[in-house]
Design a protein around this motif. Structure first.
Motif, PDB file in Angstrom:
ATOM      1  N   LYS A   1     -39.441 -18.192  30.153  1.00 35.95           N
ATOM      2  CA  LYS A   1     -39.472 -17.163  29.116  1.00 35.95           C
ATOM      3  C   LYS A   1     -39.407 -15.772  29.737  1.00 35.95           C
ATOM      4  CE  LYS A   1     -42.225 -15.678  25.113  1.00 35.95           C
ATOM      5  NZ  LYS A   1     -42.523 -14.301  25.547  1.00 35.95           N
ATOM      6  N   GLN A   2     -40.172 -15.557  30.801  1.00 34.98           N
ATOM      7  CA  GLN A   2     -40.165 -14.261  31.472  1.00 34.98           C
ATOM      8  C   GLN A   2     -38.791 -13.948  32.058  1.00 34.98           C
ATOM      9  OE1 GLN A   2     -42.888 -14.020  34.757  1.00 34.98           O
ATOM     10  NE2 GLN A   2     -42.819 -11.787  34.842  1.00 34.98           N
TER      11      GLN A   2
ATOM     12  N   LEU B   1     -35.793 -15.143  31.040  1.00 38.12           N
ATOM     13  CA  LEU B   1     -34.816 -14.904  29.979  1.00 38.12           C
ATOM     14  C   LEU B   1     -35.017 -13.543  29.326  1.00 38.12           C
ATOM     15  CD1 LEU B   1     -34.705 -18.459  28.335  1.00 38.12           C
ATOM     16  CD2 LEU B   1     -32.957 -17.392  29.765  1.00 38.12           C
ATOM     17  N   GLU B   2     -36.252 -13.082  29.256  1.00 36.29           N
ATOM     18  CA  GLU B   2     -36.514 -11.769  28.666  1.00 36.29           C
ATOM     19  C   GLU B   2     -36.057 -10.630  29.573  1.00 36.29           C
ATOM     20  OE1 GLU B   2     -40.679 -11.867  27.916  1.00 36.29           O
ATOM     21  OE2 GLU B   2     -40.480 -12.854  25.958  1.00 36.29           O
ATOM     22  N   SER B   3     -35.858 -10.920  30.858  1.00 35.88           N
ATOM     23  CA  SER B   3     -35.518  -9.862  31.809  1.00 35.88           C
ATOM     24  C   SER B   3     -34.030  -9.803  32.152  1.00 35.88           C
ATOM     25  CB  SER B   3     -36.309 -10.048  33.105  1.00 35.88           C
ATOM     26  OG  SER B   3     -35.888 -11.222  33.797  1.00 35.88           O
TER      27      SER B   3
END
Length: 340
Positions: free
Chosen positions: A196-197, A199-201
């Motif tokens: 998740k981290q 993909l958010e970046s």
């Protein structure tokens, strides 16, 4: 082609099971299988039809013409899209990197968005229109090459409110490097927080390369710190084609046959290994596509294939063409036609 074959196969299976269900003595499971096979076949046909329609709609020819009042389009006879209230915006910035620039025009309540593939805007140019997206569906009505887009902008800026600035003489080309989103497959199945981290970046650039006549500079785009600055002659680059192994793709996708099949097609990527003195080699690829489906760039057959390492970074189509040309890899490059 793949979708068509799957759809045809699904329909044949459904028909065969239907015939078998009519035969005396057949078990009830055959009739149930026939119904399920028919539904699956219809679903595949529906998906295949949607993909085929999208591909056709993006491939059809659209002719735009510049008049004394604005822009006309052959598919919309009688309508003139005025330059008077035209606005510029990015094309694809929401996906982390830009595919080009978009010109927003109106004829009354009717809107027409023209994309300039690989077009760059000079620093200081006003971008008042919203971004038109990067993935599917792309919210543009037609696209042209960067030189053609420049000609249209020249006409529009002289008859409307557009303030299009020319790049300064000798200004280096600023290329942004983003994390390769396919690296998410390298993260373990159970590391959901890490995935998740990551993909958010991916929408934030990790590095930048200023490509100039006198120097190649590697920059931290968040702090503008110069990490390395060397003459172009000291930078070397080698082309590589990444193709995921079937075994790796199977386990990375969780054992899904469909994910495995798609991963071996869309997981392929041309990339280059760029060596800058004082830095670890930079592996840079490009995932740009034509019509949102087909790979736009490819290497020639003499380029080695690797399955052990993906590119760490990806760039836009415009930046890819810049670094390919600057680092002497143009003879190896294959490129599919730019869409409509």
């Amino acid at each position: 082609m793949v979708v068509g074959v799957l759809a045809f196969t699904g329909v044949l299976i459904a028909l065969w099971l239907g015939v078998q269900s009519l035969t005396n003595g057949r078990a009830e499971w055959v009739q149930a299988a026939a119904g399920n096979g028919f539904r699956i076949g219809c679903f595949i046909v529906l998906i295949g039809g949607a993909v085929a329609w999208y591909w056709w709609s993006r491939q059809r020819k659209i002719v735009v013409s510049v008049t004394s009042d604005g822009l006309t389009v052959n598919t919309r006879p009688g309508e003139v899209y005025s330059f008077g209230d035209a606005k510029l915006g990015t094309w694809g910035m929401s996906g982390g990197m830009t595919m080009g620039t978009a010109l927003h025009l109106h004829c009354g309540s009717r809107r027409f968005i023209l994309g300039g593939r690989d077009h760059r805007v000079a620093r200081g140019t006003r971008l008042d229109a919203p971004d038109v997206g990067y993935g599917l569906p792309v919210d543009i009505d037609a696209s042209v090459s960067a030189p053609e887009f420049e000609e249209i902008l020249a006409a529009a800026s002289g008859r409307g409110a557009l303030d299009v600035r020319e790049p300064a003489a000798g200004e280096p080309t600023h290329c942004l490097l983003f994390a390769n989103p396919l690296l998410v497959q390298e993260i373990g199945w159970f590391s959901m927080g890490k995935k998740k981290q990551f993909l958010e970046s991916i929408g934030q650039p990790r590095l930048a390369i200023d490509v100039g006549a006198e120097a190649i500079r590697v920059i931290d785009p968040n702090t503008n710190e110069v990490i390395a600055s060397v003459p172009p002659a000291q930078v070397t680059a080698a082309p590589v084609m990444y193709r995921p192994s079937t075994w790796h793709s199977f386990w990375a996708s969780g054992g899904s046959f469909l994910s495995d099949l798609l991963g071996n097609y869309w997981g392929k990527m041309p990339y280059m290994v760029v060596t800058v003195p004082g830095l670890q080699p930079l592996t840079i690829g490009c995932r740009d596509s034509v019509s949102g489906i087909n790979h736009r760039f490819w290497w020639s057959d003499d380029v080695p294939m690797r399955a052990d390492e993906r590119a760490h970074y990806v760039v836009s189509g415009a930046d890819w063409l810049t670094v390919v040309e600057k680092f002497g890899l143009a003879p190896h490059l294959k490129q599919k036609g730019v869409a409509h």
